[in-house]
Design a protein around this motif. Structure first.
Motif, PDB file in Angstrom:
ATOM      1  N   PHE A 102       0.834  -1.206   0.000  1.00  0.00           N
ATOM      2  CA  PHE A 102       0.000   0.000   0.000  1.00  0.00           C
ATOM      3  C   PHE A 102       0.870   1.257   0.000  1.00  0.00           C
ATOM      4  CE2 PHE A 102      -2.300   3.405   2.098  1.00  0.00           C
ATOM      5  CZ  PHE A 102      -3.536   3.373   1.477  1.00  0.00           C
ATOM      6  N   TYR A 103       1.865   1.298   0.883  1.00  0.00           N
ATOM      7  CA  TYR A 103       2.760   2.455   0.926  1.00  0.00           C
ATOM      8  C   TYR A 103       3.530   2.605  -0.378  1.00  0.00           C
ATOM      9  CZ  TYR A 103       1.962   3.132   5.930  1.00  0.00           C
ATOM     10  OH  TYR A 103       1.394   3.392   7.155  1.00  0.00           O
ATOM     11  N   CYS A 104       3.966   1.479  -0.938  1.00  0.00           N
ATOM     12  CA  CYS A 104       4.714   1.530  -2.198  1.00  0.00           C
ATOM     13  C   CYS A 104       3.845   2.093  -3.314  1.00  0.00           C
ATOM     14  CB  CYS A 104       5.212   0.132  -2.559  1.00  0.00           C
ATOM     15  SG  CYS A 104       6.137   0.045  -4.107  1.00  0.00           S
ATOM     16  N   ALA A 105       2.595   1.622  -3.403  1.00  0.00           N
ATOM     17  CA  ALA A 105       1.697   2.078  -4.462  1.00  0.00           C
ATOM     18  C   ALA A 105       1.338   3.556  -4.306  1.00  0.00           C
ATOM     19  CB  ALA A 105       0.428   1.227  -4.476  1.00  0.00           C
ATOM     20  N   LYS A 106       1.166   4.023  -3.063  1.00  0.00           N
ATOM     21  CA  LYS A 106       0.743   5.399  -2.830  1.00  0.00           C
ATOM     22  C   LYS A 106       1.895   6.401  -2.921  1.00  0.00           C
ATOM     23  CE  LYS A 106      -3.698   5.107  -2.076  1.00  0.00           C
ATOM     24  NZ  LYS A 106      -4.674   5.824  -2.938  1.00  0.00           N
ATOM     25  N   ILE A 107       3.102   5.985  -2.554  1.00  0.00           N
ATOM     26  CA  ILE A 107       4.216   6.936  -2.442  1.00  0.00           C
ATOM     27  C   ILE A 107       5.149   6.871  -3.652  1.00  0.00           C
ATOM     28  CG2 ILE A 107       6.213   7.621  -1.051  1.00  0.00           C
ATOM     29  CD1 ILE A 107       4.741   6.523   1.392  1.00  0.00           C
ATOM     30  N   ALA A 108       5.471   5.659  -4.080  1.00  0.00           N
ATOM     31  CA  ALA A 108       6.468   5.505  -5.140  1.00  0.00           C
ATOM     32  C   ALA A 108       5.942   6.035  -6.471  1.00  0.00           C
ATOM     33  CB  ALA A 108       6.865   4.039  -5.276  1.00  0.00           C
ATOM     34  N   THR A 109       6.860   6.474  -7.310  1.00  0.00           N
ATOM     35  CA  THR A 109       6.529   6.946  -8.663  1.00  0.00           C
ATOM     36  C   THR A 109       7.309   6.096  -9.661  1.00  0.00           C
ATOM     37  OG1 THR A 109       8.265   8.625  -8.442  1.00  0.00           O
ATOM     38  CG2 THR A 109       6.010   9.292  -7.949  1.00  0.00           C
ATOM     39  N   ILE A 110       6.639   5.097 -10.205  1.00  0.00           N
ATOM     40  CA  ILE A 110       7.267   4.177 -11.165  1.00  0.00           C
ATOM     41  C   ILE A 110       6.438   4.206 -12.453  1.00  0.00           C
ATOM     42  CG2 ILE A 110       7.937   1.786 -11.616  1.00  0.00           C
ATOM     43  CD1 ILE A 110       8.188   1.401  -8.607  1.00  0.00           C
ATOM     44  N   PRO A 111       7.026   4.631 -13.565  1.00  0.00           N
ATOM     45  CA  PRO A 111       6.277   4.768 -14.821  1.00  0.00           C
ATOM     46  C   PRO A 111       6.058   3.433 -15.522  1.00  0.00           C
ATOM     47  CG  PRO A 111       8.550   5.409 -15.170  1.00  0.00           C
ATOM     48  CD  PRO A 111       8.424   5.092 -13.705  1.00  0.00           C
ATOM     49  N   HIS A 112       5.230   2.592 -14.922  1.00  0.00           N
ATOM     50  CA  HIS A 112       4.905   1.301 -15.530  1.00  0.00           C
ATOM     51  C   HIS A 112       3.388   1.127 -15.500  1.00  0.00           C
ATOM     52  CE1 HIS A 112       4.606  -3.064 -16.123  1.00  0.00           C
ATOM     53  NE2 HIS A 112       5.804  -2.987 -16.663  1.00  0.00           N
ATOM     54  N   PRO A 113       2.773   0.645 -16.580  1.00  0.00           N
ATOM     55  CA  PRO A 113       1.303   0.526 -16.614  1.00  0.00           C
ATOM     56  C   PRO A 113       0.731  -0.306 -15.463  1.00  0.00           C
ATOM     57  CG  PRO A 113       2.223   0.212 -18.802  1.00  0.00           C
ATOM     58  CD  PRO A 113       3.390   0.272 -17.865  1.00  0.00           C
ATOM     59  N   LEU A 114       1.376  -1.420 -15.116  1.00  0.00           N
ATOM     60  CA  LEU A 114       0.869  -2.262 -14.036  1.00  0.00           C
ATOM     61  C   LEU A 114       0.927  -1.530 -12.698  1.00  0.00           C
ATOM     62  CD1 LEU A 114      -0.187  -4.991 -13.087  1.00  0.00           C
ATOM     63  CD2 LEU A 114       2.204  -5.755 -12.858  1.00  0.00           C
ATOM     64  N   PHE A 115       2.006  -0.786 -12.477  1.00  0.00           N
ATOM     65  CA  PHE A 115       2.136  -0.043 -11.221  1.00  0.00           C
ATOM     66  C   PHE A 115       1.123   1.097 -11.163  1.00  0.00           C
ATOM     67  CE2 PHE A 115       3.926   3.125  -8.374  1.00  0.00           C
ATOM     68  CZ  PHE A 115       4.282   2.349  -7.279  1.00  0.00           C
ATOM     69  N   LEU A 116       0.915   1.767 -12.285  1.00  0.00           N
ATOM     70  CA  LEU A 116      -0.078   2.840 -12.320  1.00  0.00           C
ATOM     71  C   LEU A 116      -1.483   2.299 -12.067  1.00  0.00           C
ATOM     72  CD1 LEU A 116       1.266   4.897 -15.364  1.00  0.00           C
ATOM     73  CD2 LEU A 116       1.529   5.415 -12.932  1.00  0.00           C
ATOM     74  N   TRP A 117      -1.764   1.103 -12.596  1.00  0.00           N
ATOM     75  CA  TRP A 117      -3.067   0.463 -12.343  1.00  0.00           C
ATOM     76  C   TRP A 117      -3.223   0.154 -10.855  1.00  0.00           C
ATOM     77  CZ3 TRP A 117      -4.306  -4.254 -10.231  1.00  0.00           C
ATOM     78  CH2 TRP A 117      -5.645  -4.678 -10.374  1.00  0.00           C
ATOM     79  N   LEU A 118      -2.143  -0.353 -10.247  1.00  0.00           N
ATOM     80  CA  LEU A 118      -2.187  -0.670  -8.829  1.00  0.00           C
ATOM     81  C   LEU A 118      -2.350   0.589  -7.983  1.00  0.00           C
ATOM     82  CD1 LEU A 118      -1.879  -2.856  -6.616  1.00  0.00           C
ATOM     83  CD2 LEU A 118       0.587  -2.426  -6.680  1.00  0.00           C
TER      84      LEU A 118
END
Length: 301
Positions: A102-118
Motif C-alpha cells: 500500500f505504501y509503495c503504491a501510494k508513495i512511489a513513482t514508477i512509470p509502468h502501466p501495471l504499477f499505475l493500475w495498482l
C-alpha cells in the motif's frame, strides 16, 4: 526459579509484550473511534486494525510460549494450539506485506502501466487482499493435510523435549510447504519495500540537484527512507528467525534459543511502535494518552 541471564530475558520479554499490546491497542482504539465518528473505516485504517489485532493475539501467544520455556506454565497449553499460532503469525505477515504494498503504491513513482493500475486501485483492493490473506493462511494451516499441519507442533515439541533422541525429524515435503507459506509474503514485502526505497532515493536525488530545495524536504525523505528500512530489517529478521527455529537447531534454554525468542517478540511490538510514530493521527493520540496518564499520576500524588 529464574536465575541470571534467564531472568533478564524474562524481563525483556515482559517489556516487549506490554509495549506491543499498548501500541497495537492504541491503533485499534483510535481507528475504531474514527470509524464510529465517520460511520465507515478507510482502507488504510482497516488494514492497520487487522494487523494490530493479529499482533496482539500473536504477542499473547508468544507470552504463553515463553512462560512454558521458563517453566512458569505448562508447555502443553502452547504446543496443543501451535497450529493456530502459526496461522496468526502468517496472517500478520500477510497484513504487513499488504501494508508495504500500500505504501509503495501510494508513495512511489514508477512509470509502468501495471504499477499505475495498482496505484489507482490499491485502496479498493485492500478488503479483498485481507480476505485473500485469511483464506491463504487458513489453506496452508489446515487444508494441506494432517501431516503438514503437525509441522509447527513437532518443531516446538522438539524444544520442550529434554531428550534430543526422542525428537522425530520433520519430513522434507511438509516442512518445505510450511516454509513456503512464510516465504511468499516475505518475498512480496521485500520487493515492494525495495521499490519504494529506490523511488524515494531517486526522487530525493532529483530534488537535491534542483535549485531552491530546502533542508526540511531532504530531511523528510531521509526520515521516510530510515523508517522504511527499519520496517524491512524487522520484517526480515522475524522471517529469518522463523526459518532458523524451523530447523530445530537449538537446545531448550540455550542463549541462542532465548535470543531467537526475543527476536520473535521484537517484531510485532517495535514495528507497531514505529507505525504509531509515523502516523500523524496515531502519534497525536499517543501524545494525548501520555499527557492524560501524567495528569492522572500528578493528581493522585
Amino acid at each position: 526459579m529464574l536465575e541470571g541471564h534467564t531472568f533478564f530475558f524474562f524481563l525483556v520479554m515482559m517489556v516487549q509484550m506490554l509495549t506491543g499490546i499498548l501500541a497495537n491497542g492504541l491503533i485499534i482504539v483510535v481507528n475504531t473511534i474514527d470509524m464510529v465518528s465517520r460511520r465507515r473505516m478507510i482502507p488504510l485504517d482497516l488494514l492497520l486494525s487487522c494487523l494490530a489485532t493479529s499482533r496482539i493475539i500473536l504477542q499473547l501467544c508468544i507470552f504463553f510460549a515463553q512462560l512454558g520455556i521458563f517453566c512458569l506454565a505448562k508447555h502443553s497449553i502452547f504446543t496443543d494450539n501451535v497450529a493456530f499460532v502459526f496461522f496468526i503469525n502468517e496472517l500478520g505477515l500477510w497484513f504487513a506485506t499488504w501494508l508495504g504494498v500500500f505504501y509503495c503504491a501510494k508513495i512511489a513513482t514508477i512509470p509502468h502501466p501495471l504499477f499505475l493500475w495498482l496505484k489507482m486501485r490499491i485502496s479498493r483492493l485492500i478488503p479483498w487482499l485481507i480476505l485473500g490473506s485469511v483464506l491463504y493462511a487458513t489453506f496452508t494451516t489446515v487444508a494441506l493435510g494432517g501431516e503438514a499441519s503437525t509441522v509447527p507442533k513437532q518443531i516446538f515439541l522438539s524444544f520442550f523435549s529434554k531428550n534430543s533422541t526422542q525428537v522425530r525429524p520433520i519430513p522434507a515435503m511438509p516442512l518445505s510447504v510450511f516454509i513456503l507459506g512464510l516465504t511468499l509474503p516475505s518475498f512480496i514485502f521485500i520487493v515492494a519495500v525495495l521499490l519504494l526505497i529506490f523511488s524515494l532515493c531517486s526522487h530525493g536525488w532529483k530534488m537535491r540537484t534542483m535549485r531552491g530545495t530546502g533542508e526540511p524536504c531532504r530531511h523528510g525523505h531521509i526520515s521516510a527512507i530510515l523508517s522504511i528500512l527499519s520496517f524491512l530489517i524487522l520484517y526480515f529478521s522475524h522471517y529469518m528467525v522463523a526459518l532458523v527455529v524451523s530447523t530445530q537447531g537449538f537446545h531448550l534454554g540455550s542463549t541462542a534459543f532465548l535470543f531467537c525468542g526475543l527476536m520473535i517478540g521484537i517484531y510485532p511490538s517495535l514495528h507497531s511502535v514505529i507505525l504509531v510514530l509515523g502516523n500523524p493521527k496515531l502519534k497525536q493520540n499517543a501524545k494525548m494518552f501520555i499527557v492524560h496518564c501524567k495528569c492522572s499520576h500528578c493528581a493522585r500524588a
